[in-house]
Design a protein around this motif. Structure first.
Motif, PDB file in Angstrom:
ATOM      1  N   LEU A  26       0.636  -1.421   0.277  1.00 23.93           N
ATOM      2  CA  LEU A  26      -0.205  -0.235  -0.348  1.00 23.93           C
ATOM      3  C   LEU A  26       1.092   1.292  -0.365  1.00 23.93           C
ATOM      4  N   ILE A  27       1.760   0.933   0.699  1.00 23.15           N
ATOM      5  CA  ILE A  27       2.705   2.783   0.922  1.00 23.15           C
ATOM      6  C   ILE A  27       3.342   2.408  -0.656  1.00 23.15           C
ATOM      7  N   CYS A  29       2.442   1.624  -3.766  1.00 21.30           N
ATOM      8  CA  CYS A  29       1.377   2.319  -4.245  1.00 21.30           C
ATOM      9  C   CYS A  29       1.008   2.963  -4.170  1.00 21.30           C
ATOM     10  N   TYR A  30       1.006   4.216  -3.189  1.00 22.48           N
ATOM     11  CA  TYR A  30       0.418   5.793  -2.793  1.00 22.48           C
ATOM     12  C   TYR A  30       1.828   6.500  -3.267  1.00 22.48           C
ATOM     13  N   ALA A  33       1.274   6.489  -7.162  1.00 22.04           N
ATOM     14  CA  ALA A  33       0.057   7.269  -6.481  1.00 22.04           C
ATOM     15  C   ALA A  33       0.658   8.972  -6.734  1.00 22.04           C
ATOM     16  N   VAL A  84      -4.740  12.617  -5.823  1.00 24.47           N
ATOM     17  CA  VAL A  84      -3.498  11.661  -5.543  1.00 24.47           C
ATOM     18  C   VAL A  84      -4.837  10.524  -4.804  1.00 24.47           C
ATOM     19  N   ILE A  85      -5.557  10.373  -4.302  1.00 26.12           N
ATOM     20  CA  ILE A  85      -6.508   9.632  -3.864  1.00 26.12           C
ATOM     21  C   ILE A  85      -6.825   8.761  -5.372  1.00 26.12           C
ATOM     22  N   PHE A  88      -4.188   6.834  -6.468  1.00 27.86           N
ATOM     23  CA  PHE A  88      -3.925   5.310  -5.161  1.00 27.86           C
ATOM     24  C   PHE A  88      -4.507   4.489  -5.647  1.00 27.86           C
TER      25      PHE A  88
END
Length: 416
Positions: A26-27, A29-30, A33, A84-85, A88
Motif C-alpha cells: 500500500l505504501i 501504491c501511494y 500515486a 492522488v486519492i 491510489f
C-alpha cells in the motif's frame, strides 16, 4: 533450503507477515500515486472535458495523447479535486485485478492437480517472476492494462459459469474505456455465449451515449468522432509508429523493413521497402494473425468448448496477439502475454509433455529474454538499448505463437 524456510515460516505468525507485506504494498501504491504516471493524462482529459474543451486535441499532459473514452474521462472528473486519492485507489484496484486474474487462471489451467508439488512450486515461481516485470511497468505508468486483462478473463469465466449477463457488462465497460478487450467479443459469439455477447454490446453503446446527459448530444457526438479518428488502426498516424517505446506491429515491421523512423541509428533492416509497402505488409500480417485464431478455435462455431484447458489455450492466443495487432502499444501492454506464458510453462512441466530438448532450451531462453533480468539496472544502458533497438519483446511474443501452435492441450483433455 526450502524445507528450512518452510519451518521458519510456520514458526512465524503468518498474519503479521501478511500484514507487513500488505502495508508495504500500500505504501508502494501511494508513492506511485504521488508520481502520477499516465493517470495524469487521464485526469487532464477529465479536466478539459469539464471545461468544454476537446479532450483529444493538444495540448496534453506530459505531451501524451489521450486515447480513451469520453465516459472514462467523465467518471474521472469525480477525482479532479482529489487526484492522488484517485490514483491510489486505481492502483489498489489494479492489485485486486492481478489477484483475480491469477484465480481465474488457476481455475482453467488446474495446474495443482496435474503437476508434482515441486513442479507446481517452480511453475508458480516462474509466473510470479515474469509477471513482476509487467506489473512494475503498469504500476510505474499507472496504466489500465491490469484491469483490461482481468475484464477479458472475467467475462469468459463468468460466461462459462452461467453468469453471462454479468460477464458481458464487465467486458462492455472495459471495451468502452479502451478497445483492447474487443477481441473477446467475437469469441463470446463463436462459443455461443449469446447473452454475454449482447450485454457487452448493450453496455458499450450505453457508455458511448450516456455522457450526452451531462455534456450535451452535440458535444458528445463531436468527441466520439474525434475519438474514432485517433483509434482507427489504418489511419496515417497509426500505420507507422516511430516512437522508440512502441512494440506493436506498427513499430516492429517498420524497424526491420524500412529506414529507421524511431530515432535509433544502426543496421537492422532485412529489406528496404517504401512506407506504403510497409503499411500494406502490416495490414497483411495483422490479418494473418487474426485469421490464425481459427486454428485455435477447433470446435464448430456456436458450440461451447467443454475442456477448460482448451478454453485457456484459445484465450492464450487471442490475448497474446492483442499488443501486436493494436497500434500504439508499449511494454506494459504485453501483460496480455501472461495467459500464454502460464499455459506454455504449465505444458512444459507436464509429465507427458512433448517438448523436445531444443524446444525446452529455446523456451527457457525466451522466458529469460522477458524476465526482470532484462532491465537497464542489470544489463546496463548499452545492452538494454539493444533490446529496445531490435524490439526483442515483440519478437518473443511472435515466437510464443509457434509454441502455442505446436503444443495444444493433450487430446484426452478435449473430451473432458
Amino acid at each position: 533450503m526450502l524445507p528450512h524456510l518452510q519451518v521458519v515460516f510456520r514458526k512465524a505468525n503468518p498474519r503479521w507477515i501478511y500484514a507487513l507485506l500488505l502495508a508495504s504494498w500500500l505504501i508502494f501504491c501511494y508513492i506511485k500515486a504521488l508520481k502520477g504516471g499516465d493517470f495524469d493524462v487521464y485526469l487532464d482529459a477529465a479536466n478539459k472535458l469539464m471545461e468544454g474543451k476537446n479532450i483529444y486535441a493538444p495540448p496534453f499532459a506530459k505531451g501524451l495523447q489521450y486515447y480513451y473514452s469520453v465516459a472514462f474521462a467523465l467518471v474521472l472528473s469525480l477525482f479532479l479535486s482529489i487526484p492522488v486519492i484517485g490514483k491510489f485507489l486505481w492502483l489498489v484496484f489494479s492489485t485486486w485485478c492481478i489477484y483475480r486474474s491469477w484465480c481465474i487462471m488457476q481455475f482453467f489451467v488446474e495446474a495443482k492437480g496435474q503437476l508434482t508439488k515441486q513442479h507446481y512450486l517452480i511453475w508458480k515461481i516462474i509466473i510470479i517472476v515474469i509477471s513482476a516485470r509487467f506489473i512494475l511497468y503498469n504500476f510505474l505508468a499507472v496504466q489500465l492494462t491490469l484491469f483490461l486483462l482481468w475484464a477479458a478473463l472475467e467475462a469468459v469465466y463468468q460466461s462459462y459459469k452461467g453468469r453471462q449477463f454479468y460477464g458481458g457488462l464487465i467486458l462492455g465497460i472495459a471495451i468502452n474505456i479502451k478497445l483492447l478487450p474487443l477481441v473477446i467479443l467475437p469469441y463470446l459469439l463463436f462459443r455461443s455465449y449469446y447473452v454475454a455477447f449482447f450485454s457487452t454490446i448493450f453496455m458499450v453503446l450505453l457508455l458511448l451515449f450516456a455522457p450526452a446527459l451531462w455534456i450535451g448530444t452535440q458535444e458528445n457526438y463531436f468527441l466520439l468522432t474525434e475519438w474514432g479518428h485517433i483509434i482507427n488502426p489504418i489511419s496515417p498516424d497509426n500505420s507507422l509508429k516511430g516512437n522508440k517505446l512502441m512494440h506493436s506491429l506498427a513499430a516492429v515491421i517498420p524497424a526491420y523493413f524500412m529506414e529507421s523512423i524511431d530515432g535509433f541509428s544502426g543496421k537492422r533492416q532485412i529489406f528496404d521497402f517504401s512506407p506504403e509497402t510497409v503499411k500494406t505488409l502490416i495490414q497483411i500480417i495483422r490479418a494473418c494473425l487474426i485469421l490464425l485464431t481459427l486454428y485455435f478455435l477447433r470446435w464448430w462455431p456456436f458450440c461451447k468448448a467443454q475442456s477448460k484447458s482448451y478454453i485457456w489455450w484459445e484465450l492464450s492466443y487471442i490475448l497474446l496477439i492483442v499488443p501486436l495487432i493494436f497500434p500504439h502499444q508499449q511494454k506494459y501492454s504485453f501483460w496480455f502475454m501472461m495467459p500464454c506464458i502460464c499455459y506454455l510453462t504449465f505444458q512444459f512441466f507436464r509429465k507427458d509433455n512433448s517438448f523436445s530438448y531444443y524446444a525446452k532450451v529455446i523456451f527457457i531462453l525466451l522466458l529469460l529474454l522477458i524476465s526482470p533480468v532484462i532491465g537497464r539496472d542489470v544489463l546496463g544502458d548499452h545492452l538494454y538499448d539493444l533490446f529496445q533497438f531490435y524490439k526483442i519483446l515483440s519478437l518473443v511474443a511472435f515466437s510464443f505463437i509457434f509454441f502455442l501452435v505446436g503444443y495444444p492441450p493433450p487430446k484426452a483433455n478435449a473430451e473432458e
